[in-house]
Design an enzyme around this catalytic site. Structure first.
Site, mmCIF file in Angstrom:
data_model
loop_
_atom_site.group_PDB
_atom_site.id
_atom_site.type_symbol
_atom_site.label_atom_id
_atom_site.label_comp_id
_atom_site.label_asym_id
_atom_site.label_seq_id
_atom_site.Cartn_x
_atom_site.Cartn_y
_atom_site.Cartn_z
ATOM 1 N N GLY A 5 7.578 5.883 -6.640
ATOM 2 C CA GLY A 5 7.266 7.076 -5.861
ATOM 3 C C GLY A 5 7.289 6.825 -4.368
ATOM 4 O O GLY A 5 7.732 7.679 -3.587
ATOM 5 N N ASP A 6 6.810 5.653 -3.946
ATOM 6 C CA ASP A 6 6.771 5.342 -2.513
ATOM 7 C C ASP A 6 8.176 5.224 -1.940
ATOM 8 O O ASP A 6 8.460 5.724 -0.850
ATOM 9 C CB ASP A 6 6.014 4.033 -2.274
ATOM 10 C CG ASP A 6 4.601 4.049 -2.829
ATOM 11 O OD1 ASP A 6 4.036 5.146 -2.985
ATOM 12 O OD2 ASP A 6 4.064 2.961 -3.098
ATOM 13 N N GLY B 20 13.391 15.437 -14.645
ATOM 14 C CA GLY B 20 14.062 15.495 -13.356
ATOM 15 C C GLY B 20 13.125 15.864 -12.220
ATOM 16 O O GLY B 20 11.900 15.750 -12.335
ATOM 17 N N GLY C 114 0.873 -1.168 0.000
ATOM 18 C CA GLY C 114 0.000 0.000 0.000
ATOM 19 C C GLY C 114 0.907 1.213 0.000
ATOM 20 O O GLY C 114 2.036 1.150 0.501
ATOM 21 N N LYS D 160 8.204 15.828 -8.785
ATOM 22 C CA LYS D 160 8.808 14.864 -9.711
ATOM 23 C C LYS D 160 8.220 15.075 -11.102
ATOM 24 O O LYS D 160 7.003 15.142 -11.257
ATOM 25 C CB LYS D 160 8.548 13.439 -9.229
ATOM 26 C CG LYS D 160 9.236 13.094 -7.911
ATOM 27 C CD LYS D 160 8.655 11.845 -7.277
ATOM 28 C CE LYS D 160 7.276 12.130 -6.703
ATOM 29 N NZ LYS D 160 6.674 10.951 -6.033
ATOM 30 N N ALA D 161 9.100 15.155 -12.087
ATOM 31 C CA ALA D 161 8.647 15.473 -13.446
ATOM 32 C C ALA D 161 9.222 14.502 -14.475
ATOM 33 O O ALA D 161 9.627 14.903 -15.571
ATOM 34 C CB ALA D 161 9.018 16.914 -13.795
ATOM 35 N N GLY D 162 9.283 13.217 -14.136
ATOM 36 C CA GLY D 162 9.714 12.200 -15.086
ATOM 37 C C GLY D 162 11.119 12.454 -15.606
ATOM 38 O O GLY D 162 12.043 12.757 -14.831
ATOM 39 N N ASN E 9 4.324 1.128 1.970
ATOM 40 C CA ASN E 9 5.576 0.989 1.225
ATOM 41 C C ASN E 9 6.571 2.078 1.625
ATOM 42 O O ASN E 9 7.760 1.822 1.839
ATOM 43 C CB ASN E 9 5.319 1.076 -0.282
ATOM 44 C CG ASN E 9 4.382 0.005 -0.789
ATOM 45 O OD1 ASN E 9 4.152 -1.008 -0.131
ATOM 46 N ND2 ASN E 9 3.823 0.230 -1.970
#
Length: 326
Positions: free
Chosen positions: A264-265, A237, A34, A232-234, A38
């Site tokens: 992300g976790d 960066g 979850g 966070k922008a892939g 996580n």
């Protein structure tokens, strides 16, 4: 925000579910996962040993709930603030992978015990909350709650903030969990108004609020009063703002991407761990990105301790930065 007391407690408020992932024809492996859970696992693994990570949630009184709590304790996550709801069970989801490698998720969570997680907040004495502690929760923590329980969670966060507790929030926007887009946007904005630290994504902000660029998204978070915003922008960066000062950490891809489920976790858990260790926001972003690259190179939301330990030891930056806590 860089100086904290030596014995931090981090209250991770959210949901943990039973996960069944298909390993081969009609065979499934059971685990527990979850978003907030996580994050709590990676935070506990990377934070100083004297930090106490408490998972705040609700479970049932069934055998699977007992097994779930045992797994949390194996990760050295404390369960002092878990509410046990008679007759309830955890939510469940199944992961299947098609021939092209795309993952499909099927959920059974409408009757999940975690939807009553605010019952666990009553187990936290206000006198225990103090300067240097953290609360971490997410948009999923809020989305699974009824309107009155959301209000209870916000009231708890307000009280904690008044005690000097630092509030970290990740919107982790999942449209299917919300009753409407308007409810999601309004509730997320309330959470932002209480947050010291926001960990979010450029796409999420665009979806929720229509903010069109990293600069405008950070500007809006600064305007709301967020002291520390991480965006966070892939492959563009990670963009950040701390006390109004902006920074950018360029994207560096993993050598091999196997499973992005907990990218992300793990980033959030590592970021908070390195901030607690006294690293600046920009330093913590760079270090957290290195941890996330390790995680996406292995299968599963939570990779085993030994894999994380050995891979970190092979990274000259991470190995010099942290003495991995078993």
């Amino acid at each position: 925000m860089d100086q904290h007391k030596q014995n931090n407690t981090i209250y991770a408020i959210g949901e943990c579910m039973v996960e069944f992932s298909c390993t081969r024809d009609d065979e499934y492996r059971r685990s527990f996962a979850g978003d907030v859970f996580n994050t709590a696992v990676y935070l506990r693994r990377l934070a100083p040993a004297n930090c106490n990570v408490e998972f705040v949630t609700a479970v049932g009184d069934d055998a699977i709930s007992s097994a779930m709590m045992s797994a949390w304790r194996d990760e050295k996550i404390a369960t002092n603030h878990v509410a046990v709801m008679p007759g309830k069970s955890p939510g469940l989801y199944v992961i299947e992978t098609d021939d092209a490698g795309e993952r499909r998720f099927s959920y059974w969570r409408s009757q999940s015990a975690a939807r009553q997680l605010t019952a666990a907040l009553k187990k936290i004495d206000d006198d225990a909350l103090c300067d240097g502690d953290y609360i971490y929760y997410s948009g999923i923590s809020l989305a699974i709650l009824s309107e009155d329980r959301r209000a209870s969670l916000f009231e708890f966060v307000k009280r904690a903030k008044s005690k000097g507790v630092l509030i970290a929030f990740d919107p982790n926007f999942r449209p299917a969990l919300w009753e409407s887009h308007a409810a999601a946007a309004e509730t997320t904005m309330k959470a932002y108004g209480l947050a010291d630290i926001v960990l979010t994504g450029a796409d999420e902000e665009a979806s929720l609020f229509g903010w069109g660029s990293e600069a405008s998204e950070l500007g809006e978070l600064e305007r709301i009063g967020v002291r520390e915003a991480i965006l966070k922008a892939g492959d563009r960066g990670v963009f950040g703002s701390s006390g109004g000062e902006r920074f950018h950490v360029p994207f560096s891809p993993a050598k091999e991407v196997v499973d992005t489920t907990a990218a992300g976790d793990s980033f959030a858990g590592a970021y908070l761990a390195f901030r607690i260790r006294g690293r600046s926001p920009e330093e913590a972003v760079a270090l957290a990105a290195r941890v996330a690259r390790i995680v996406v190179s292995s299968r599963g939301a939570i990779i085993d301790r030994q894999t994380l330990r050995s891979t970190m030891n092979e990274d000259p930056i991470l190995s010099s930065e942290i003495d991995y806590a078993d």
